[in-house]
Design an enzyme around this catalytic site. Sequence first.
Site, PDB file in Angstrom:
ATOM      1  N   LYS A  86       8.456   2.868  15.672  1.00  0.00           N
ATOM      2  CA  LYS A  86       7.120   3.162  15.202  1.00  0.00           C
ATOM      3  C   LYS A  86       5.943   2.728  15.225  1.00  0.00           C
ATOM      4  CE  LYS A  86       7.184   3.723  10.316  1.00  0.00           C
ATOM      5  NZ  LYS A  86       6.632   3.889   9.886  1.00  0.00           N
TER       6      LYS A  86
ATOM      7  N   SER B  94      -1.239  -5.755   1.188  1.00  0.00           N
ATOM      8  CA  SER B  94      -0.288  -4.730   2.535  1.00  0.00           C
ATOM      9  C   SER B  94      -1.170  -5.759   3.407  1.00  0.00           C
ATOM     10  CB  SER B  94      -0.273  -3.352   2.677  1.00  0.00           C
ATOM     11  OG  SER B  94      -0.382  -3.222   4.077  1.00  0.00           O
TER      12      SER B  94
ATOM     13  N   ASP C 293      10.798  -4.526   6.670  1.00  0.00           N
ATOM     14  CA  ASP C 293      11.572  -2.418   6.629  1.00  0.00           C
ATOM     15  C   ASP C 293      12.903  -3.057   7.145  1.00  0.00           C
ATOM     16  OD1 ASP C 293       9.745  -1.086   6.198  1.00  0.00           O
ATOM     17  OD2 ASP C 293       8.869  -1.621   8.645  1.00  0.00           O
TER      18      ASP C 293
ATOM     19  N   ARG D  24      13.599   4.644   4.229  1.00  0.00           N
ATOM     20  CA  ARG D  24      14.388   3.126   4.397  1.00  0.00           C
ATOM     21  C   ARG D  24      15.673   3.224   3.626  1.00  0.00           C
ATOM     22  NH1 ARG D  24      12.924   1.660   8.747  1.00  0.00           N
ATOM     23  NH2 ARG D  24      10.619   1.825   9.312  1.00  0.00           N
TER      24      ARG D  24
END
Length: 430
Positions: A21, A164, A309, A384
């Site tokens: 992704k 982030s 992730d 997730r």
Amino acid sequence: MDVIVRPTPELHGEIGALSSKNYTTRYLLVAALSEGTSTIYHPAHSEDSDAIRRCIRDLGAELTEDDEKIVIKGFGRRPKDVKELNVGNAGAVLRFLMAVASLSPEVTFVNTYPDSLGKRPHDDLIDALGQLGVKVEHNEGRLPITIRGGNPKGGRITVSGAVSSQYLSALLFLTPLLEEDSEIIVLNDLKSKVVVGQTLEVLEQAGIVIHAADDYMSFKVPGGQSYEAKSYTVQGDYPGSAAVLAAAAVTKSDVKIHRLAENSRQGERAIIDVLRMMEAPLIHENGTVHVQGNGRLKAVEFDGDAATDAVLAMVAAAVFAEGTSRFYNVENLRYKECDRITDYLAELSKAGAKVEERRDEIIVHGRPEGVEGGVTINAHFDHRVIMALTVVGLRAAKPLLIKDAHHVAKSYPQYFDHLQALGADVEWVK
């Protein structure tokens, strides 16, 4: 739709990893920012990758696609003047396109997921864009957000990396197109440095020159550059595969996953190292991971920042390990589709796991005998969380009902199909 996950003692079979992704998003963006025609082989198909397809098409890119590839004629530094863009629930797509939208007179990003992406903050990127002369209207740093740009100016830009790394990546995609040279200084800390490395790798493949400090805390970006039209091949996805690998590790299994390169720069490749540390029987060679699980695992301690992730899948495996596991330096999990510490651990506890949270840690007291299950799980609209809780359900004594499990399609639409192919007892229910 909901999913029932029933106890499944054994998994067997082979699957191919879905396409990455993260790399698909980045390749689609650099192709759109070129002025020629690029080809991307094996792009991912998910709600997030569909969101960037839709948005770059709205901005003027021409896309044609078949089963193997997507061909994109880019718009360069002149996106089409559009009034609205809908990124769905894709945070990275929103942040990257907020930067690209500063090349347009006025674009509003609408809020279609108020309970997920609509809750996530973007203040640090909004502040950085303001330093480029871009005016931004927003709802306390959240969607809806209107970008009023047209003529952003390069120069010295500071941006926080504490929440982030996507804010930094957004600036790295934009600043090469500006007339002026830019210097980007990262303030505070920088989360997920590995993902910034992926951004730089893709930019280099697209012919962009960026001079990065070794610690990724400062960057010199020459202005007046152009993205080159190229051909790209998307590698297999470690973040999605992490949950399948965890499922194989907690059951009696003989499972192979293909298309997972040993030399990948994806930080979530660490799932291989963590499962080895947990003493899961595993071989990784020639792009294939082969797990012959026996259901017996050892506790582990792991710095999760470089593999954000995959952490939830690692935690799911640790639920059944012997001893106490600790996953630390993971505060940025709180700023995802949901609070992936508080929300996820609440659901794990409901299922019978013994877990504790700290501000930036997850502590798991393993239960090798398994968990009770027999409860309904709230997935918090988070792909997730859905994948990781499914792993737990395979070793529960009673079935788990996972609400709104269709949100797995954000990154891995075939997840439950792949698990069923390996023998998992999972079933969609309305």
